[in-house]
Design an enzyme around this catalytic site. Structure first.
Site, PDB file in Angstrom:
ATOM      1  N   GLU A   1      97.743  30.408  96.256  1.00 43.77           N
ATOM      2  CA  GLU A   1      98.156  29.664  97.453  1.00 43.77           C
ATOM      3  C   GLU A   1      98.119  28.154  97.162  1.00 43.77           C
ATOM      4  O   GLU A   1      97.239  27.691  96.426  1.00 43.77           O
ATOM      5  CB  GLU A   1      97.140  29.986  98.565  1.00 43.77           C
ATOM      6  CG  GLU A   1      97.297  29.199  99.854  1.00 43.77           C
ATOM      7  CD  GLU A   1      96.076  29.325 100.774  1.00 43.77           C
ATOM      8  OE1 GLU A   1      94.944  29.481 100.265  1.00 43.77           O
ATOM      9  OE2 GLU A   1      96.270  29.276 102.003  1.00 43.77           O
TER      10      GLU A   1
ATOM     11  N   ASN B   1     102.401  26.869 105.560  1.00 43.57           N
ATOM     12  CA  ASN B   1     101.710  27.258 104.330  1.00 43.57           C
ATOM     13  C   ASN B   1     102.514  28.439 103.773  1.00 43.57           C
ATOM     14  O   ASN B   1     102.452  29.546 104.299  1.00 43.57           O
ATOM     15  CB  ASN B   1     100.265  27.647 104.670  1.00 43.57           C
ATOM     16  CG  ASN B   1      99.431  27.918 103.435  1.00 43.57           C
ATOM     17  OD1 ASN B   1      99.959  28.201 102.374  1.00 43.57           O
ATOM     18  ND2 ASN B   1      98.119  27.848 103.594  1.00 43.57           N
TER      19      ASN B   1
ATOM     20  N   GLU C   1      93.385  23.944 108.472  1.00 42.26           N
ATOM     21  CA  GLU C   1      94.711  24.566 108.383  1.00 42.26           C
ATOM     22  C   GLU C   1      95.418  24.621 109.740  1.00 42.26           C
ATOM     23  O   GLU C   1      96.638  24.489 109.821  1.00 42.26           O
ATOM     24  CB  GLU C   1      94.609  25.969 107.782  1.00 42.26           C
ATOM     25  CG  GLU C   1      94.289  25.924 106.295  1.00 42.26           C
ATOM     26  CD  GLU C   1      94.468  27.277 105.629  1.00 42.26           C
ATOM     27  OE1 GLU C   1      95.580  27.823 105.683  1.00 42.26           O
ATOM     28  OE2 GLU C   1      93.475  27.786 105.076  1.00 42.26           O
TER      29      GLU C   1
ATOM     30  N   CYS D   1      96.035  34.258 101.493  1.00 42.88           N
ATOM     31  CA  CYS D   1      94.626  33.931 101.735  1.00 42.88           C
ATOM     32  C   CYS D   1      94.029  34.686 102.919  1.00 42.88           C
ATOM     33  O   CYS D   1      93.848  35.896 102.841  1.00 42.88           O
ATOM     34  CB  CYS D   1      94.479  32.413 101.888  1.00 42.88           C
ATOM     35  SG  CYS D   1      92.765  31.850 101.724  1.00 42.88           S
TER      36      CYS D   1
ATOM     37  N   ASN E   1      92.855  30.241  98.370  1.00 40.87           N
ATOM     38  CA  ASN E   1      91.898  29.161  98.112  1.00 40.87           C
ATOM     39  C   ASN E   1      90.731  29.420  99.063  1.00 40.87           C
ATOM     40  O   ASN E   1      90.796  29.033 100.231  1.00 40.87           O
ATOM     41  CB  ASN E   1      92.479  27.792  98.484  1.00 40.87           C
ATOM     42  CG  ASN E   1      93.456  27.251  97.466  1.00 40.87           C
ATOM     43  OD1 ASN E   1      93.104  26.503  96.574  1.00 40.87           O
ATOM     44  ND2 ASN E   1      94.717  27.627  97.621  1.00 40.87           N
TER      45      ASN E   1
END
Lengths: 310, 310
Positions: free
Chosen positions: A46, A106, A142, A168, A193
């Site tokens: 990621e 993302n 995020e 993730c 991550n």
């Protein structure tokens, strides 16, 4: 046998000061190694072009946007695509996507052997928070920097198999595997991550977090009779340790390859037979014969828990 | 702390010739042991009053009905309820239910401390097949003798906790845990009779089957931040080995108690704090903040897999 030789390219840490070009060089070195190992497909983590920037609180949107890619491939990643195309290796990696109309996701992409992007996924389950949180050991923003993915969980035919992606924190949600399982997925690719410490419970260290990371991927693989490849960034980024622990899981829920490195870049390789998915999909997890959707309706109708009255 | 001392009462084999009265005596012996250990709740296996009769092919419905209970409690089980009530211990066990209007279910019940049945569950995910199968090493005719449960996956408040039930093969389906998770479940109780060998793949022996059994319960517990108690029948019934391997799993997905016996009746005990569920339910698995039901719709709209076109 429908074998795919899968390479999992775990990356060591990427510091805030590291350029995309430097990272792409490391990715190309792993790709060269994968070529030598006969890989058909190489999976990277990621947000793999930069440090994991959501740990930093930023208010200036210009500063934020500097972590994002406006097109893919772009100047920095073109050499990676060229090497992959030349080698006939399909690749998948994650990056921060800024769309022409200013939306932030993302994202991860998947190419075919010719280096064409044939699949794009945008992370649905964004962990963390959107405002500075004084209660946490460190930030995980995020929900501040991305909006939730708007593409669902599609699958694609690639390398004679049915493949899907997630990213993730998505891996902790059984719905993710199931939505792809209901499209016959045989290989789920994901990068992550994951901090080695729980920001909200500092005594939850790497051992427990690795256990959870593996548990959810093994269960998702078994319960949908699919291969799962989970590839991490590892090591200490700007003082913040990442979990590592990349694995390849077979459709019986067994780990068949596992990264050992905690700091350096590392390639893990396994010869994966897609036909191993068939037994589970036609017996114990033959969805058409066994699922009872009339009793699942809460899953799609209700977001949060509704606790019975006292 | 909201502690419940849970006893898991794994049963050794019950032969075809064994009477319900003989089994209830064994259950009462375990209940006495549980009383000595300070248990608040004792969980017994699926279909625990008789041998696991779905391994036998029967065409005569009178013969089939002999394995079913027409009321609960009944003459055979009344002593069990009396002992539980006297001890102030809540109990849960499974049995084959024949309703007054002639319907057949694989059922489990839960009582409060006063011996009142406060919850009933009917198994939704019936494994196996409905006609004699010459391809299998042995028969597994649950789809012949039972209809799928019609009560969904409700939860109940009992002993100051939110509890739900499922049965055996239900535990392999993430939807089961999630539907209860969406009702705030803190303790999922389940019994099982799992053959030690896969009837459709005879080289799949006990080790792999125990791994899968634990994997799904650990994942269901972690992903919904709930306790899970899975209690087996073990040992050789009329020549057919059962898996055993009863466990108590905490809301972090760790096994905290595990049965060791492979043939004899055995009680496992653990002091379970229901408040341990709170951390997961309010952070990483805070459903209201993180679930994205707009991307889950296939789960409730579609029973079987729909594979993309070539």
């Amino acid at each position: 046998m429908r074998t795919i030789v899968i390479g999992g390219a775990q990356l060591g840490p990427i510091q805030k000061a590291d350029s995309r070009e430097a990272v792409v060089e490391r990715m190309i070195a792993l790709l060269d190694q994968a070529k030598g190992a006969g890989c058909d497909l190489v999976v990277f983590p990621e947000l793999c072009l930069t440090t994991f920037f959501p740990r930093w609180y930023m208010e200036d949107q210009v500063e934020v946007n500097a972590w994002f890619e406006r097109e893919m491939p772009n100047v920095a990643t073109a050499p990676l695509f060229a090497v992959a195309r030349e080698a006939g290796i399909a690749i998948s990696f994650g990056y921060a996507e800024l769309t022409p109309d200013g939306r932030h996701f993302n994202t991860s992409i998947m190419t075919d052997r010719a280096g064409n992007i044939i699949g794009k996924y945008r992370k649905v389950h964004l962990p963390g928070h959107s405002e500075y949180d004084t209660e946490r050991a460190f930030q995980h923003l995020e929900k501040r920097y991305f909006e939730p993915g708007d593409l669902g969980f599609p699958v694609w035919r690639n390398l004679d198999a049915i493949m899907g992606m997630c990213i993730c924190n998505d891996r902790r949600w059984p719905e993710v595997y199931r939505v792809m399982g209901l499209q016959g997925v045989e290989l789920i690719i994901l990068g992550y991550n994951t901090p080695s410490v729980n920001s909200q419970m500092v005594d939850e260290g790497p051992e427990k977090r690795l256990y959870h990371s593996e548990l959810v991927m093994k269960a998702g693989a078994y319960q949908n009779a699919t291969w799962v490849v989970g590839i991490a960034k590892a090591g200490v980024e700007d003082g913040h340790p990442l979990l590592g622990g990349s694995i390849i899981v077979d459709p019986n829920g067994y780990v068949v390859a596992r990264a050992a490195e905690e700091e350096e870049d590392e390639l893990i390789v396994h010869v994966c037979d897609m036909d191993v998915c068939t037994f589970g999909k036609t017996t114990i997890f033959d969805f058409a014969r066994h699922r009872r959707i009339e009793h699942y309706q809460r899953i799609c109708a209700q977001t949060g828990a509704e606790v019975p009255e006292r």
